[in-house]
Design an enzyme around this catalytic site. Structure first.
Site, PDB file in Angstrom:
ATOM      1  N   ASP A  69     -33.136 -61.493  44.066  1.00 46.33           N
ATOM      2  CA  ASP A  69     -32.345 -63.054  44.442  1.00 46.33           C
ATOM      3  C   ASP A  69     -31.925 -63.697  43.601  1.00 46.33           C
ATOM      4  O   ASP A  69     -32.404 -63.981  43.614  1.00 46.33           O
ATOM      5  CB  ASP A  69     -32.988 -63.063  45.843  1.00 46.33           C
ATOM      6  CG  ASP A  69     -32.396 -64.194  46.767  1.00 46.33           C
ATOM      7  OD1 ASP A  69     -31.443 -64.417  46.293  1.00 46.33           O
ATOM      8  OD2 ASP A  69     -33.468 -65.174  47.115  1.00 46.33           O
ATOM      9  N   ASN A  85     -20.974 -58.178  38.894  1.00 44.85           N
ATOM     10  CA  ASN A  85     -20.361 -58.258  39.809  1.00 44.85           C
ATOM     11  C   ASN A  85     -20.354 -58.927  41.377  1.00 44.85           C
ATOM     12  O   ASN A  85     -20.245 -59.462  42.164  1.00 44.85           O
ATOM     13  CB  ASN A  85     -19.850 -56.980  40.541  1.00 44.85           C
ATOM     14  CG  ASN A  85     -19.155 -56.598  41.752  1.00 44.85           C
ATOM     15  OD1 ASN A  85     -18.210 -56.982  42.039  1.00 44.85           O
ATOM     16  ND2 ASN A  85     -20.175 -56.397  42.671  1.00 44.85           N
ATOM     17  N   TYR A 109     -16.892 -72.309  44.777  1.00 44.06           N
ATOM     18  CA  TYR A 109     -16.570 -71.094  44.892  1.00 44.06           C
ATOM     19  C   TYR A 109     -15.471 -71.191  43.394  1.00 44.06           C
ATOM     20  O   TYR A 109     -15.601 -70.447  42.624  1.00 44.06           O
ATOM     21  CB  TYR A 109     -16.217 -70.343  45.493  1.00 44.06           C
ATOM     22  CG  TYR A 109     -15.591 -68.887  45.435  1.00 44.06           C
ATOM     23  CD1 TYR A 109     -16.928 -67.238  45.584  1.00 44.06           C
ATOM     24  CD2 TYR A 109     -14.658 -68.352  44.792  1.00 44.06           C
ATOM     25  CE1 TYR A 109     -16.223 -66.553  45.184  1.00 44.06           C
ATOM     26  CE2 TYR A 109     -14.274 -66.927  44.425  1.00 44.06           C
ATOM     27  CZ  TYR A 109     -15.349 -66.052  45.194  1.00 44.06           C
ATOM     28  OH  TYR A 109     -15.086 -64.875  44.864  1.00 44.06           O
ATOM     29  N   LYS A 148     -15.943 -69.465  38.832  1.00 43.72           N
ATOM     30  CA  LYS A 148     -15.546 -68.542  38.934  1.00 43.72           C
ATOM     31  C   LYS A 148     -14.598 -68.580  37.938  1.00 43.72           C
ATOM     32  O   LYS A 148     -14.320 -68.195  36.490  1.00 43.72           O
ATOM     33  CB  LYS A 148     -14.260 -67.703  39.566  1.00 43.72           C
ATOM     34  CG  LYS A 148     -15.543 -66.161  41.097  1.00 43.72           C
ATOM     35  CD  LYS A 148     -16.457 -66.285  40.777  1.00 43.72           C
ATOM     36  CE  LYS A 148     -16.855 -65.048  41.685  1.00 43.72           C
ATOM     37  NZ  LYS A 148     -17.576 -63.420  41.081  1.00 43.72           N
TER      38      LYS A 148
END
Length: 231
Positions: A39, A67, A137, A141
């Site tokens: 996790d 990923n 997010y 990235k």
């Protein structure tokens, strides 16, 4: 060729697992029934995963594919503490865990005196941003892309190569939820190709970077977004 692949249980990860094994690689998965559980919200998880993967692989990992990631809404009008907690959670899972695994991989290859490859699955959000509820997010990235370029520049002389892949919408569980919540037709109209990517399309690029891409491509960021964002 032994590869550690995170987030291999579904979507892009499951397709990448299939593509790599079909190409003859030995893949140590993470998050699948037969893989290693971890996790990434727990800061200790990357080390535990890496150590378990090294043991399972017989002491050698040749390629790391990062990923695993989460995509959770975090509107700015939430309570301060809740907003910051979810920002930190996304950064921990999407960026910090990937960074830790990259570090372990680079150190592993340096100790062995051999090269290796890192493939980081980022997002077009790294360049064009995302919705107002997904600052975290997009930032995570973008950090992944910058980290990939830094690794590529820093360790190329040691034959340690790094690549980033930036998918747009891909038909995974995360994208399906997002399309449903944001109005699928409107979002599809923003993709000149007229469709979201299939996970197998992204997986084919990941396989290429992991196994076949020439060394001179190190540092490359490859877009897979149906021309919804071009640089």
């Amino acid at each position: 060729m032994t590869i550690l692949l995170t987030g291999s249980s579904r979507g892009i990860g499951a397709a990448t697992f299939h593509a790599l094994t079909q190409a003859g690689a030995t893949v140590v998965g993470h998050g699948t029934a037969s893989g290693i559980p971890a996790d990434f919200a727990d800061p200790a998880a990357p080390r535990a995963l890496w150590d378990a993967a090294i043991e399972r692989a017989g002491g050698t990992i040749d390629v790391l594919v990062n990923n695993a990631g989460i995509f959770e809404a975090n509107p700015i009008d939430r309570d301060d503490g809740d907003w910051l907690a979810d920002w930190d959670r996304t950064m921990q899972v999407n960026l910090t865990a990937s960074a830790a695994l990259c570090r372990f991989a680079v150190l592993h290859w340096q100790r062995r005196g051999v090269g290796g490859r890192i493939v980081n699955i980022a997002s077009r959000a790294a360049y064009r941003g995302d919705s107002p509820a997904h600052w975290h997010y997009a930032a995570s990235k973008a950090g992944m892309v910058a980290m990939t370029k830094t690794i590529a520049r820093g360790y190329a002389r040691e034959n340690i190569l790094a690549f980033a892949i930036c998918p747009g919408f891909t038909m995974t569980g995360m994208a399906e939820d997002y399309l449903a919540s944001r109005g699928g037709d409107k979002l599809l109209a923003d993709i000149p190709l007229g469709k979201v990517a299939d996970p197998a399309e992204v997986a084919s690029v990941a396989r290429y970077c992991a196994l076949d891409a020439p060394a001179s491509m190190t540092g490359a960021v490859i877009d897979v977004n149906g021309a919804s964002y071009v640089r």
